[in-house]
Design an enzyme around this catalytic site. Structure first.
Site, PDB file in Angstrom:
ATOM      1  N   LYS A  11       0.831  -1.211   0.000  1.00  0.00           N
ATOM      2  CA  LYS A  11       0.000   0.000   0.000  1.00  0.00           C
ATOM      3  C   LYS A  11       0.869   1.267   0.000  1.00  0.00           C
ATOM      4  CE  LYS A  11      -3.810  -2.332   2.386  1.00  0.00           C
ATOM      5  NZ  LYS A  11      -4.899  -2.167   3.383  1.00  0.00           N
ATOM      6  N   TYR A  51     -12.428  -2.514  -3.483  1.00  0.00           N
ATOM      7  CA  TYR A  51     -12.916  -2.701  -2.110  1.00  0.00           C
ATOM      8  C   TYR A  51     -14.441  -2.684  -2.023  1.00  0.00           C
ATOM      9  CZ  TYR A  51      -8.262  -2.451   0.040  1.00  0.00           C
ATOM     10  OH  TYR A  51      -6.976  -2.708   0.452  1.00  0.00           O
ATOM     11  N   PHE A  59     -15.632   2.759   7.421  1.00  0.00           N
ATOM     12  CA  PHE A  59     -14.266   3.173   7.067  1.00  0.00           C
ATOM     13  C   PHE A  59     -14.032   3.221   5.559  1.00  0.00           C
ATOM     14  CE2 PHE A  59     -14.183  -1.443   7.950  1.00  0.00           C
ATOM     15  CZ  PHE A  59     -13.677  -1.940   6.745  1.00  0.00           C
ATOM     16  N   ARG A  87      -1.302 -14.516   4.302  1.00  0.00           N
ATOM     17  CA  ARG A  87      -2.009 -13.910   5.441  1.00  0.00           C
ATOM     18  C   ARG A  87      -1.200 -14.089   6.729  1.00  0.00           C
ATOM     19  NH1 ARG A  87      -6.858 -12.182   4.591  1.00  0.00           N
ATOM     20  NH2 ARG A  87      -7.825 -12.719   6.567  1.00  0.00           N
ATOM     21  N   THR A  93      -4.998  -7.764  10.478  1.00  0.00           N
ATOM     22  CA  THR A  93      -5.328  -6.476   9.831  1.00  0.00           C
ATOM     23  C   THR A  93      -4.891  -5.292  10.684  1.00  0.00           C
ATOM     24  OG1 THR A  93      -7.254  -7.564   8.867  1.00  0.00           O
ATOM     25  CG2 THR A  93      -7.253  -5.158   8.821  1.00  0.00           C
ATOM     26  N   ARG A 104       2.927  -6.616   9.225  1.00  0.00           N
ATOM     27  CA  ARG A 104       2.135  -5.529   9.824  1.00  0.00           C
ATOM     28  C   ARG A 104       2.639  -5.177  11.220  1.00  0.00           C
ATOM     29  NH1 ARG A 104      -3.392  -7.957   7.373  1.00  0.00           N
ATOM     30  NH2 ARG A 104      -3.630  -6.597   5.557  1.00  0.00           N
ATOM     31  N   ASN A 114      -1.954  -0.100   6.943  1.00  0.00           N
ATOM     32  CA  ASN A 114      -1.464  -1.404   7.391  1.00  0.00           C
ATOM     33  C   ASN A 114      -0.559  -2.090   6.352  1.00  0.00           C
ATOM     34  OD1 ASN A 114      -3.450  -2.222   5.625  1.00  0.00           O
ATOM     35  ND2 ASN A 114      -4.445  -3.648   7.028  1.00  0.00           N
ATOM     36  N   HIS A 117      -1.933  -5.626   1.568  1.00  0.00           N
ATOM     37  CA  HIS A 117      -3.224  -6.299   1.405  1.00  0.00           C
ATOM     38  C   HIS A 117      -2.958  -7.678   0.850  1.00  0.00           C
ATOM     39  CE1 HIS A 117      -7.332  -7.226   0.146  1.00  0.00           C
ATOM     40  NE2 HIS A 117      -6.767  -7.706  -0.949  1.00  0.00           N
ATOM     41  N   GLU A 128      -9.628 -10.889  -7.424  1.00  0.00           N
ATOM     42  CA  GLU A 128      -8.707  -9.767  -7.208  1.00  0.00           C
ATOM     43  C   GLU A 128      -7.547  -9.787  -8.215  1.00  0.00           C
ATOM     44  OE1 GLU A 128      -9.461  -8.856  -2.466  1.00  0.00           O
ATOM     45  OE2 GLU A 128      -7.538  -9.707  -3.078  1.00  0.00           O
TER      46      GLU A 128
END
Ligand code: CMP
Length: 145
Positions: A11, A51, A59, A87, A93, A104, A114, A117, A128
């Site tokens: 990100k 998203y 949010f 993950r 998250t 993270r 964070n 993704h 995705e």
């Protein structure tokens, strides 16, 4: 399980902090190989579409604003059990809840900033990956085996 593919995004906060290399190195150490990669500054429309499942969440607006605040690195990672593995390597998250040694925990600032993704299921991963990459832009490691 076998070999899977998952979508990974580093990100805008990850790029801003200059830690692309550190993050990719963690993926590679865990057997997650980038088989496609492209840097992109997402438009509002692209971020909203990506998203869309979160569009009713409180949010959502902030999430889209953050994801369009600077460029991001889009990647497809391939490897054994890649979706769950990614993950695990990313951590929870919310970085405050992420396990020690995860991306993270070590690099993220907040639940919004964070850093990474990752797709959360095989179905999501398929959608995705197709959202950002054509099949001809993905280069599986089969050629190297
Ligand atoms: P990501 O894995 O990219 O998927 C959705 C994102 O929404 C999530 O990471 C967070 O960065 C962001 N987000 C912002 N606020 C929240 C929140 N309160 N709960 C969950 N996700 C949030």
């Amino acid at each position: 399980m076998g070999i899977e593919r998952t979508l990974s995004i580093i990100k805008p906060d990850g790029l801003q902090k200059g830690i692309i290399g550190k993050i990719i190195s963690r993926f590679e150490k865990e057997g997650l190989k980038p088989v496609a990669a492209r840097m992109a500054w997402l438009s509002q429309k692209e971020a909203e579409g990506f998203y869309a499942v979160h569009r009713e969440r409180p949010f959502f607006k902030d999430l889209v604003a953050f994801m369009t605040s600077g460029p991001a690195l889009l990647m497809v990672l391939e490897g054994e059990n890649a979706i769950a593995k990614n993950r695990e390597v990313m951590g929870a998250t919310d970085p405050a809840k992420a396990a020690a040694g995860t991306i993270r925990k070590d690099f993220a600032t907040s639940v919004e900033k964070n850093t990474v993704h990752g797709s959360d299921s095989p179905e999501t991963a398929k959608g995705e990956i197709a959202y950002f990459f054509r099949d001809t832009e993905i280069f599986p490691y089969a050629w190297a085996r």
